[in-house]
Design a protein around this motif. Structure first.
Motif, short mmCIF file in Angstrom:
data_model
loop_
_atom_site.label_atom_id
_atom_site.label_comp_id
_atom_site.label_asym_id
_atom_site.label_seq_id
_atom_site.Cartn_x
_atom_site.Cartn_y
_atom_site.Cartn_z
N PHE A 143 104.16 96.87 27.02
CA PHE A 143 105.13 95.88 27.50
C PHE A 143 104.76 94.46 27.09
CE2 PHE A 143 104.94 99.45 30.50
CZ PHE A 143 106.25 99.90 30.43
N SER A 144 103.87 94.34 26.13
CA SER A 144 103.35 93.04 25.72
C SER A 144 104.36 92.26 24.88
CB SER A 144 102.06 93.24 24.91
OG SER A 144 101.58 92.03 24.42
N VAL A 145 104.20 90.94 24.87
CA VAL A 145 104.89 90.10 23.88
C VAL A 145 104.48 90.60 22.50
CG1 VAL A 145 105.14 87.79 22.92
CG2 VAL A 145 104.91 88.09 25.40
N GLY A 146 105.46 91.02 21.72
CA GLY A 146 105.14 91.58 20.41
C GLY A 146 104.83 93.06 20.43
N GLY A 147 104.80 93.67 21.63
CA GLY A 147 104.53 95.09 21.76
C GLY A 147 103.09 95.44 21.47
N MET A 148 102.80 96.75 21.47
CA MET A 148 101.44 97.21 21.18
C MET A 148 100.99 96.77 19.79
SD MET A 148 100.95 101.03 22.76
CE MET A 148 102.05 101.85 21.61
N ARG A 149 101.94 96.66 18.87
CA ARG A 149 101.62 96.28 17.50
C ARG A 149 100.89 94.94 17.45
NH1 ARG A 149 103.47 97.70 12.47
NH2 ARG A 149 104.84 99.25 13.42
N SER A 150 101.24 94.02 18.35
CA SER A 150 100.60 92.71 18.36
C SER A 150 99.13 92.80 18.73
CB SER A 150 101.33 91.77 19.32
OG SER A 150 101.18 92.19 20.67
N HIS A 151 98.72 93.93 19.32
CA HIS A 151 97.31 94.17 19.67
C HIS A 151 96.67 95.17 18.72
CE1 HIS A 151 97.76 92.14 23.62
NE2 HIS A 151 98.98 92.65 23.58
N SER A 152 97.39 95.52 17.65
CA SER A 152 96.92 96.52 16.68
C SER A 152 96.63 97.86 17.36
CB SER A 152 95.67 96.03 15.94
OG SER A 152 95.96 94.87 15.20
N ILE A 153 97.52 98.24 18.28
CA ILE A 153 97.40 99.51 18.99
C ILE A 153 98.63 100.36 18.67
CG2 ILE A 153 97.24 100.66 21.24
CD1 ILE A 153 95.93 98.15 22.33
N GLY A 154 98.40 101.61 18.33
CA GLY A 154 99.52 102.54 18.14
C GLY A 154 100.50 102.14 17.07
N VAL A 155 100.03 101.47 16.02
CA VAL A 155 100.93 100.94 15.00
C VAL A 155 101.75 102.04 14.34
CG1 VAL A 155 101.01 99.69 12.80
CG2 VAL A 155 99.45 98.93 14.60
N ASN A 156 101.18 103.23 14.19
CA ASN A 156 101.87 104.32 13.49
C ASN A 156 102.55 105.32 14.42
OD1 ASN A 156 100.99 103.38 10.90
ND2 ASN A 156 98.97 104.27 11.31
N THR A 157 102.67 104.98 15.69
CA THR A 157 103.26 105.93 16.63
C THR A 157 104.77 106.00 16.55
OG1 THR A 157 103.38 104.24 18.36
CG2 THR A 157 101.36 105.58 18.26
N GLY A 158 105.41 104.92 16.10
CA GLY A 158 106.87 104.88 16.07
C GLY A 158 107.46 104.22 17.30
N TYR A 159 106.61 103.76 18.23
CA TYR A 159 107.13 103.05 19.40
C TYR A 159 106.16 101.93 19.78
CZ TYR A 159 104.17 106.87 21.17
OH TYR A 159 103.17 107.78 21.35
N SER A 160 105.71 101.18 18.78
CA SER A 160 104.71 100.14 19.03
C SER A 160 105.29 98.73 19.05
CB SER A 160 103.61 100.21 17.97
OG SER A 160 104.14 99.95 16.68
#
Length: 310
Positions: A143-160
């Motif tokens: 639920f982060s600003v920028g999503g998980m991707r902004s924390h380099s987490i779960g980038v390849n999951t399809g819902y980051s």
């Protein structure tokens, strides 16, 4: 055990949190396994080992003297890492799970990403290596600003990305998996990545690892989640479509007919939520084991994360 050598596989956001906790809070020797060690970690004095996950000998060379491995890599890379760990007589292995209870995943789950194969391999080698699954529910960072991707987490999951899971806090829209199949409110457990790291690292002190080690920052109903976000944002959702598993399954069918894979994955996470796959009612084991760790509540985390966003 103060000189125990711990390997963290991967350099994404969660791996970095775990590595930092080991580095700052323990006297264990830390080794970070990476295909290409990031310059910032090297400049901070972290010991990084280049590893080729397609080469068994490269992996085994990296694991010499390692006691425990915490993995954040998935797929075939993780399978080869497990094989190498067994060959090198590594004592313990924690696979890349960090979500709900694996036993609640259906066979052929579209969200699996090779994790079932890793668990099956660890079960096969259970006489040679101890393993555990860290069960933490949903990461707050979804639920982060920028999503998980902004924390380099779960980038390849399809819902980051921001807004990929349940709600879009910027535009105040939501698809809410609010009810289970019999009409009861759906619940989920959530934990911040920082607190996951704290619990994971403290578990290294346990004399043995059970099959699962659960932790929880906060358990709440999905409807409470929606209300909490509204209160923190000071805004009401412009659109909030409430769904049960049957309605979500219909949405998934439409996404499959359209060949829309990203939509399929996002909808599958909502179905999993409505089915209770990220919820565990019993007290979390690690919370009870280490009561001095007081996890951040979701409201405090969310307010801190979104406080400066209009």
């Amino acid at each position: 055990m103060s000189t125990m050598r711990i390997a963290v596989a991967g350099t994404g956001g969660l791996a970095r949190e775990i590595a930092r906790e080991i580095h700052e809070s323990t006297s264990y020797q830390l080794l970070i396994l990476s295909r290409s060690p990031p310059p910032d970690l090297l400049s901070q004095g972290y010991q990084c080992q280049v590893v080729d996950y397609t080469d068994s000998s490269s992996i085994q060379h990296s694991l010499m003297g390692v006691d425990s491995i915490i993995s954040t890599v998935t797929g075939n890379a993780q399978l080869l890492l497990i094989e190498a760990a067994v060959a090198c007589r590594v004592r313990r292995f924690a696979p890349a799970e960090f979500e709900g209870q694996p036993g609640l995943r259906a066979q052929g789950d579209p969200l699996d990403r090779g994790r079932a194969a890793a668990l099956a391999l660890l079960q096969h080698y259970r006489a040679y290596i101890q393993s555990t699954v860290f069960v933490c529910g949903i990461l707050y960072e979804r639920f982060s600003v920028g999503g998980m991707r902004s924390h380099s987490i779960g980038v390849n999951t399809g819902y980051s990305n921001e807004g990929d899971y349940i709600l879009d806090a910027r535009n105040m829209t939501a698809t809410v998996p609010g009810y289970d199949s019999v009409g009861n409110l759906s619940f989920l457990c959530m934990t911040s990545a920082r607190d996951v790291a704290r619990f994971v690292v403290r578990s290294l002190d346990l004399p043995s690892w059970p099959q699962e080690l659960s932790m929880c920052g906060e358990r709440m109903s999905v409807s409470t989640l929606i209300n909490t976000v509204q209160a923190c944002r000071g805004r009401v959702f412009n659109s909030a479509v409430w769904q049960n598993p049957q309605g979500l399954q219909y949405e998934l069918t439409l996404a499959q007919m359209a060949g829309d894979v990203p939509r399929q994955r996002r909808t599958s996470t909502l179905i999993a939520t409505a089915e209770g796959r990220y919820d565990f009612v019993a007290p979390a084991f690690l919370n009870a084991q280490f009561p001095d760790i007081q996890p951040l509540t979701f409201q405090v985390w969310f307010a801190n994360n979104w406080g400066a966003v209009p």
